[in-house]
Design a protein around this motif. Structure first.
Motif: not given
Length: 349
Positions: A299-327
């Protein structure tokens, strides 16, 4: 803006970009679209031309070309792979063109930019759980302050500033891990990349070593979204942004996380191990841990990204666009087998 909507796309033959171009080609308003794509490959350009897509021959390094193309556009989609770190000069070139467009038309053009959930990741997790905070895209002030030990946000900051100056309306879609094989006419023509980057990079490595593995204990987590749900978000945002009555957020309020579930690296390695064992590629079902040497070699220098943690919640699209992921999580884990089977057919692992 004239009755013809001029749309310029970068990264249109990529995994994400191809999905958006495919949707635009099938859009109900397609007769009013003038689609132009930046393309490196002459063969791909010919195939896109046959679909009614104009092409500009060049790369993301051709700054004058980017400015000229953006200056002709009402809408710009930037969908270059997020591993191209030095994207600020191209972004500035596109913004310069969009400023010219605004000066010509007195109407702010639309810029839909592909960012990523790496902007809120803890890059020091190194395979452990890392920071536990979950970031909402409705929390504009927190996102603007670059939380945690994240990727640089020079491009995102430039787009927000341009929006604040009033000559462009910028929207920033920030997907987590995108899963699933790309399908559609561009894939059939051999124009579009079929695989995403993040998970297939692991799958290829697992196949080569004959066993699944994790970087560290694999407790780091990321949000994920399917190929189809991600494309749906782009198109919903595109349609809303073109509406004269639109009130969807842009600029500082224009971050849109794309996610439908969360997974750990260990879960992906375990699912991969089961598939590899089933297909006779691995003798051992359970994953082990990569050695430091294997991590660097694979993985070279990319390994730190691959082993990182990211926690995110997509609330804007759900609230403003009616986006409702199916999968969600079940579909993510089920996609592992299809991805690995497809990669095993590829002799260029």
């Amino acid at each position: 803006m004239s009755t013809t909507t001029k749309i310029f796309l970068t990264g249109a033959t990529g995994y994400i970009g191809g999905s958006i171009l495919t949707r635009l080609l099938a859009h109900p308003d397609r007769p009013s679209f003038e689609l132009t794509a930046l393309v490196r490959n002459p063969d791909a350009a010919k195939k896109l031309a046959a679909l009614g897509v104009k092409t500009i021959s060049g790369s993301y390094d051709d700054l004058a070309l980017l400015t000229d193309a953006a200056a002709q556009a009402d809408v710009v989609f930037t969908m270059v792979c997020v591993t191209v770190w030095d994207q600020l000069p191209p972004a500035q070139a596109i913004l310069a063109g969009l400023k010219q467009r605004f000066e010509q038309t007195s109407k702010p053009p639309i810029l839909i930019h592909t960012s990523g959930a790496g902007i809120v990741m803890d890059i020091t997790a190194h395979g452990h759980s890392g920071a536990q905070d979950t970031y909402s895209d409705l929390d504009a002030e927190t996102l603007a302050s670059r939380p945690g030990k994240a990727l640089p946000m020079a491009v995102e900051s430039a787009l927000v500033r341009a929006d604040e100056e009033g000559y462009v309306r910028s929207y920033l879609i920030t997907p987590g891990t995108i899963f699933g094989l790309a399908k559609g006419p561009l894939v059939d023509l051999g124009v579009q990349h079929k695989h995403s980057l993040q998970l297939p990079l692991f799958f290829r490595t697992f196949i080569k070593r004959g066993r699944a593995a994790t970087i560290g204990p694999g407790l780091n987590v990321w949000p994920a979204v399917s190929y189809n749900d991600n494309a749906d978000l782009y198109l919903r945002l595109f349609d809303a942004a073109r509406s004269s009555s639109s009130s969807v957020g842009h600029g500082r309020e224009g971050f849109y996380f794309a996610e439908s579930c969360e997974y750990s690296a260990l879960e992906i390695a375990q699912a991969s191990g089961r598939v590899l064992h089933k297909l006779g590629v691995a003798e051992v079902r359970e994953p082990d841990e990569f050695s430091e040497e294997q991590v660097q070699a694979s993985f070279g220098a990319f390994w730190e990204i691959l082993s990182s943690t990211s926690r995110a919640r997509g609330e804007r699209a759900r609230a403003q666009l009616g986006w409702s992921p199916k999968e969600g999580k079940a579909e993510l884990l089920a996609s592992v087998e299809r991805e690995i089977e497809e990669l095993l057919k590829d002799s260029k692992l």
